[in-house]
Design an enzyme around this catalytic site. Sequence first.
Site, PDB file in Angstrom:
ATOM      1  N   GLU A 258       1.265  -1.051  -0.015  1.00  0.00           N
ATOM      2  CA  GLU A 258       0.249   0.201  -0.340  1.00  0.00           C
ATOM      3  C   GLU A 258       1.247   1.077  -0.145  1.00  0.00           C
ATOM      4  O   GLU A 258       0.764   1.725  -0.334  1.00  0.00           O
ATOM      5  CB  GLU A 258      -0.943   0.340   1.187  1.00  0.00           C
ATOM      6  CG  GLU A 258      -1.874   1.165   1.262  1.00  0.00           C
ATOM      7  CD  GLU A 258      -3.103   1.370  -0.101  1.00  0.00           C
ATOM      8  OE1 GLU A 258      -2.463   2.376  -0.461  1.00  0.00           O
ATOM      9  OE2 GLU A 258      -3.231   0.552  -0.424  1.00  0.00           O
ATOM     10  N   ASP A 262       1.043   4.354  -3.254  1.00  0.00           N
ATOM     11  CA  ASP A 262       1.084   5.388  -2.849  1.00  0.00           C
ATOM     12  C   ASP A 262       1.815   6.645  -2.953  1.00  0.00           C
ATOM     13  O   ASP A 262       1.760   7.561  -3.416  1.00  0.00           O
ATOM     14  CB  ASP A 262       0.495   5.788  -1.325  1.00  0.00           C
ATOM     15  CG  ASP A 262      -0.931   4.798  -0.902  1.00  0.00           C
ATOM     16  OD1 ASP A 262      -1.965   5.065  -1.461  1.00  0.00           O
ATOM     17  OD2 ASP A 262      -1.527   4.673   0.198  1.00  0.00           O
ATOM     18  N   SER A 491      -6.833   2.058  -4.129  1.00  0.00           N
ATOM     19  CA  SER A 491      -5.911   2.709  -3.612  1.00  0.00           C
ATOM     20  C   SER A 491      -5.144   3.814  -4.806  1.00  0.00           C
ATOM     21  O   SER A 491      -4.031   4.039  -4.318  1.00  0.00           O
ATOM     22  CB  SER A 491      -4.968   1.442  -2.877  1.00  0.00           C
ATOM     23  OG  SER A 491      -5.494   1.742  -1.713  1.00  0.00           O
TER      24      SER A 491
END
Length: 582
Positions: A258, A262, A491
């Site tokens: 994750e 990002d 995401s």
Amino acid sequence: KQWYQRRVRGTTKMKAFFLALLVALVAASTEKWSLVERSNPTKQITFRLGLFQQNFDKLDAALLDVSDPRSENYGKWWTREQILDLVAPPKEKVDNLISLLSENGIKVTENNRDFLTVRAAVENVEKFFSVEMYKWKHESGRTLVRSKAPYTIPKSVENIVEIVVSLSELPVSPRRRAAQPIDATGEGNVTPYLLKNAYNIPSSYQGNSGSTMCLAEFQGYQSFEASDLTQFIQVTSIPTFNVSTIIGPYSPGGGAIESALDVQYGGSVALDSTIWYWTVDGWMMEFATDLANRKSFPLVVSMSWAWTESDQCQISGCKNSENYVNRCNKEFAKATMRGITLLAASGDQGAPGDGNYDCNSTPAIGPLYPASSPYILAVGATMLAPGVGNGQIIKPDTSPVCSVFPCANNTNEATCTWPTSLITSGGGFSNYFPMPSWQSKYVQNYLSSGVTLPPSSMFNASNRAYPDVSALGNMYIIVDGGDFWQVAGTSCSSPVWAGMISMLNSYRLNNNKSPLGFINPVIYSAYAAQPNIFKDISGGNNYCTEYCCTDYGYVATKGWDPVTGLGTPNFQNLLNYIKTLN
């Protein structure tokens, strides 16, 4: 290069991973935590007290005024002191509370006027809040002191203390699928080059170091690895960038899908902006209060995390989820009033959401928070669909990674839906928050369009609807732990939008204008003025999750819909509109 050859020699496959992280927090708050024993009564612990605010209706009205591009006050954001002067409880009441806490052995270490950070011995906490405190141990070896049952706010302070944070909740871990190898075939993967072509983002741009963007992670999640970022920059041939500010615990070492995603994609889009990285050891309340009260703060924040709106107490240890999210919203409103733009991923489990990810639970559909917050720009997901015909064929991506794995060369998009995609774009209607005026017209158009809707008992058509916008959210190439991974999820789309807003902020700062701040009214105004700012994604639905499909959800159609919002952006057209604002 030798390091690159070592990584790809002898393999024709890429690892794939469902980035359901934002919607996949384990529901059981004690997961991976074991109760050890009653806490040492003399051990000192730190927690927070949220105080009842006043005049929030006035703050909300002022926020709508300064965020309305038609207003003469547009962009005149407030200072922290101005905000607190309006909403904080009277000083006399706060001083009386601090004195009472002191008399009971609870010391105030930070006074933010409407939120106090306090420290006390366990024995004093137990007596004051009528609760038993225990030592808990995580499977990783980490220990925490938390209560086993909910706290009780004493009657002597119940008129001023609204909520207690970091007393009962245990950080929870993401529930996620194991990584699996897949053949690197098909129409190709998404890279920064593809995104720039899909959304008409310039490859060179006059940035501004004052344009700051933050990627926020929660629950003490594993941190990105700097060497992975370096490798990603090299293999995708994008301009070099670094993370200049790190807040909270920083624990790199791989296994951080994750955070790698990002940083790598938020930073690759936000040309010449200053990148922040923030790890929150807790949940939304801790982050919202810290952000709203920081002296220095990022201008754009992307959050790729969420949980069922009505089940926040599974994550936060609160007593009432509606009260919890309402207070979080007030803190988010304070942050946006300072000129901060907040974005959140809309979820990867379609309309069913995390509460029904197995398609066999009730309620059948349910909104996610913080995407459902009216103070946040909620971002849904699309996927590449060569046969749709709403994009174009582009020149091949010649970056090194595309010599090993197929990279996409078309920009046609469709609704991101399982099983064609690894995930289904989340969206729906809040259970708690009224529909904001800036989106009402477009949502009403959807509701009256004749599309098939869920039964009226399943959703509140008069409440906040999301997502607001979308971007590609499938088949992204990232680097984590030195390896290449293919990921999917909203995401992906949230940091991409955050990067574009940072570029828009650079334009405004370069021209001595204020940052965009609370951007939602501007986004809908832009759509009203120039619909070609967005590519309308019609067709498809969000009836499915990542695993299965239900009988209920929403259909994507012309105009705004609760699947892909207003659609995906044309950055240059959006920039042209932003140039017209004061």
